[in-house]
Motif scaffolding. Sequence first.
Motif, short mmCIF file in Angstrom:
data_model
loop_
_atom_site.label_atom_id
_atom_site.label_comp_id
_atom_site.label_asym_id
_atom_site.label_seq_id
_atom_site.Cartn_x
_atom_site.Cartn_y
_atom_site.Cartn_z
N THR A 152 -10.48 2.09 -4.85
CA THR A 152 -11.76 1.92 -4.16
C THR A 152 -12.32 3.27 -3.69
N GLY A 153 -11.70 4.36 -4.15
CA GLY A 153 -12.03 5.70 -3.64
C GLY A 153 -13.48 6.10 -3.83
N ASN A 165 -8.03 4.45 2.33
CA ASN A 165 -8.95 3.61 3.08
C ASN A 165 -8.20 2.75 4.08
N GLU A 204 -5.93 4.86 -5.77
CA GLU A 204 -7.23 4.98 -5.08
C GLU A 204 -8.32 4.17 -5.79
N THR A 240 -3.94 4.35 -1.40
CA THR A 240 -5.30 4.35 -0.83
C THR A 240 -5.38 5.30 0.36
N ALA A 244 -15.94 -2.03 -2.13
CA ALA A 244 -14.48 -1.91 -1.97
C ALA A 244 -13.89 -3.24 -1.53
N GLN A 281 -8.72 5.85 -10.33
CA GLN A 281 -9.95 5.99 -9.54
C GLN A 281 -11.13 6.31 -10.45
N TYR A 285 0.85 -1.19 0.00
CA TYR A 285 0.00 0.00 0.00
C TYR A 285 0.89 1.24 0.00
#
Length: 226
Positions: free
Chosen positions: A171-172, A202, A169, A200, A179, A91, A37
């Motif tokens: 899953t932004g 998240n 990103e 990310t 997600a 994204q 990440y």
Amino acid sequence: MFSTESVLTLDHADIYQDKKLILGNVSFQIQKGDFAYLIGRTGSGKTSLLKTLYADLWLQNGSGFVAGYKLEAMKPRDVPHLRRHIGIVFQDFQLFFDRTVEDNLKFVLKATGWKNKADMNNRIADVLMQVGLGTAQKKMPHQLSGGEQQRVVIARSMLNEPLILIADEPTGNLDPAVADQIMKVFQAINSAGTAVLMATHNYDLLNKYPARVLRCQDGQVVELLG
């Protein structure tokens, strides 16, 4: 000494946006099959770093090596070749909304030198199965949910069997349940041997799906040790 299994290496790299130094003296490696990440506040340099890795920004100081290509020695004509060996997931989906899922994917294959129609159809079927969209070939993007559209984007990034997937990103714009599903797709791709570097915001994902964590902070990239 850097490992021969490395698919991505930055060594004392300076990341610039125009003439502004965004990140200094960046050194890290991603090995074949790694999952990492990339975190950090908005404006901390995550996107500039990723853009440097796929040669949207030039590496001006230091050295970088991605999927067999030296970033500091790249010429504009080399960029398409580099991008055939890496997958990029944005994204914002950047799909063509006036053509089917299949035609979106076929466009990329043709642009990267595929000629044989049967080979193209087989590869498209393969990647859609990989992301759990085996029956979506003939659908238009607007007929798909946001999560399904992101799966198409991931399928598109896998067409040329990249050594590494770079995701900014991914899953932004998706709700938590979706997600989660997207993360499972990335994990499956990673388990099959493709390295993944995912920017990310998240932090729930980091707890749920632990992996290496690189943080952009105060103009540097540091690895957080678990």
